[in-house]
Design a protein around this motif. Structure first.
Motif, mmCIF file in Angstrom:
data_model
loop_
_atom_site.group_PDB
_atom_site.id
_atom_site.type_symbol
_atom_site.label_atom_id
_atom_site.label_comp_id
_atom_site.label_asym_id
_atom_site.label_seq_id
_atom_site.Cartn_x
_atom_site.Cartn_y
_atom_site.Cartn_z
ATOM 1 N N GLU A 149 0.775 -1.222 0.001
ATOM 2 C CA GLU A 149 0.081 -0.040 0.025
ATOM 3 C C GLU A 149 0.898 1.394 0.029
ATOM 4 N N CYS A 150 2.089 1.101 0.748
ATOM 5 C CA CYS A 150 2.947 2.399 0.768
ATOM 6 C C CYS A 150 3.535 2.730 -0.686
ATOM 7 N N GLY A 151 3.900 1.351 -1.478
ATOM 8 C CA GLY A 151 4.441 1.831 -2.948
ATOM 9 C C GLY A 151 3.300 2.622 -3.796
ATOM 10 N N ARG A 152 1.977 1.993 -3.599
ATOM 11 C CA ARG A 152 0.911 2.589 -4.181
ATOM 12 C C ARG A 152 0.822 4.199 -3.848
ATOM 13 N N GLU A 153 0.890 4.385 -2.686
ATOM 14 C CA GLU A 153 0.806 5.726 -2.071
ATOM 15 C C GLU A 153 1.854 6.569 -2.841
ATOM 16 N N VAL A 154 3.155 5.994 -3.181
ATOM 17 C CA VAL A 154 4.123 6.863 -3.569
ATOM 18 C C VAL A 154 3.458 7.536 -4.806
ATOM 19 N N ILE A 155 3.018 6.854 -5.686
ATOM 20 C CA ILE A 155 2.347 7.537 -6.923
ATOM 21 C C ILE A 155 1.389 8.258 -6.797
ATOM 22 N N GLU A 156 0.352 8.015 -5.684
ATOM 23 C CA GLU A 156 -0.655 8.968 -5.694
ATOM 24 C C GLU A 156 -0.184 10.114 -5.061
ATOM 25 N N GLN A 157 0.650 10.108 -4.047
ATOM 26 C CA GLN A 157 1.275 11.230 -3.450
ATOM 27 C C GLN A 157 1.769 12.087 -4.451
ATOM 28 N N TRP A 158 2.790 11.502 -5.586
ATOM 29 C CA TRP A 158 3.372 12.280 -6.415
ATOM 30 C C TRP A 158 2.408 12.866 -7.598
ATOM 31 N N ARG A 159 1.304 12.088 -7.860
ATOM 32 C CA ARG A 159 0.202 12.613 -8.842
ATOM 33 C C ARG A 159 -0.443 13.854 -8.091
#
Length: 350
Positions: free
Chosen positions: A236-246
């Protein structure tokens, strides 16, 4: 000491997790004696702390090459990371420099973990490991006459936590970043080590990264890699990386009064199986800005992979630290980086 055995059984408490013992990514040497190119070493002193680094320089280095900065994980040295992730053969083939940064003696007290994992609040544009890595990057730019618009950073595990900080504090230095088995900006060990605990919202993390960029704000391309069986740093933290930068990039686009935003859903999804013995399947999600030929964001999900560098050395001695069955993360990161040239507002795709 390991946090999980080959069956994924949790063995240590959260207290031990927070010391960074689980983020080990050490690996044995895999470089052969006939490799061409050279390894330069050096140090950088910041206050009372002295950091080390190694640089792989291809034998046939072109004028104004690109630079990739590789940031190791806990319990790992720059040399070990260099010999494990197989970036050097790609750099030799395509003619770019790889800078492998190392920690200071302070890092020995924290299992060689970077402060982006253990104490992200201590990091800034002017302090901590982030500032030291940026300084070592500038030394390499000067020494090798690097094209300053083609400088990239990629980190593994605790190095990936550090890389997200570098992206926010130094968007004027790094054209793009890669995050392998890490977490979003400022989301340190509490919440993204062991069980996933969203202690702060993604929207808040995105806003904090936007604030950290200060007067250097630009759309920052990011590529992420994460195993969906990772018990050390939750998927979930790896997915959050992309969403945060989006979300952070969209804040930048709004400030620029740009007409388009990066959509919440991926604009492209691809499936594949690594072309390796017993290769793992993977999914690649890409997010493109309007009419761009390059993705701004990309997430590689490696199915069934735990907390390892994907597609690293196939040496059996490296099996505990790299998963050679996965897609080649070094090659995928370079393919993503190689077309991106930094501009004042974002990037140019070539």
């Amino acid at each position: 000491m390991r946090v999980f055995d080959h069956h994924g059984t949790i063995r240590l408490s959260l207290i031990v997790l927070l010391t960074g013992l689980l983020i080990a990514t050490a690996a044995p040497s895999t470089a052969g004696p006939d490799d061409t190119g050279r390894i330069d070493t050096g140090t950088y002193t910041s206050g009372v702390l002295t950091y080390g680094y190694e640089a792989f320089v291809p034998g046939d280095l072109p004028a104004n090459p690109a630079l990739v900065v590789m940031i190791h994980g806990c319990k790992t040295t720059a040399e070990q990371q260099r010999r494990a992730n197989l970036l050097d053969p790609i750099a030799r083939r395509d003619g770019f420099v790889v800078l492998y940064v190392d920690g200071s003696p302070l890092h020995l007290l924290q299992q060689r973990c970077w402060s982006g994992l253990l104490a992200p609040a201590s990091e800034s544009r002017a302090s901590g490991d982030a500032a030291a890595i940026a300084a070592m990057t500038r030394l390499a730019i000067d020494r090798y006459h690097v094209d300053s618009d083609r400088v990239y950073a990629v980190g593994m595990s605790s190095g990936a936590y550090e890389t997200t900080l570098l992206g926010a504090y130094f968007p004027d230095l790094f054209a793009a970043i890669g995050v392998h088995s890490g977490a979003a900006f400022d989301h340190g060990a509490l919440g993204c080590v062991g069980p996933y605990l969203p202690t702060v919202s993604t929207e808040q993390l995105a806003a904090q990264a936007f604030s950290a960029e200060t007067g250097y704000r630009r759309v920052l391309p990011v590529i992420g890699f994460h195993g969906d069986a990772d018990l050390a740093v939750p998927y979930e933290c790896g997915r959050e990386v992309i969403e945060q930068w989006r979300q952070t990039d969209n804040l930048v686009l709004a400030a620029q009064e740009a007409p388009q935003r990066i959509p919440p859903r991926p604009t492209g999804i691809a499936e594949g199986v690594a072309d390796r013995p017993e290769g793992l399947s993977y999914t690649v999600e890409s997010w493109r800005q309007h009419e761009s030929d390059c993705p701004t964001l990309q997430l590689w999900t490696i199915h069934g992979m735990a907390h390892y560098w994907s597609g690293g050395s196939a040496d059996p001695d490296a099996a505990e630290f790299t998963d050679a069955r996965g897609p080649n993360a070094a090659q995928a990161a370079w393919e993503f980086f190689s077309r991106i040239h930094r501009t004042d507002t974002g990037f140019r795709c070539e």
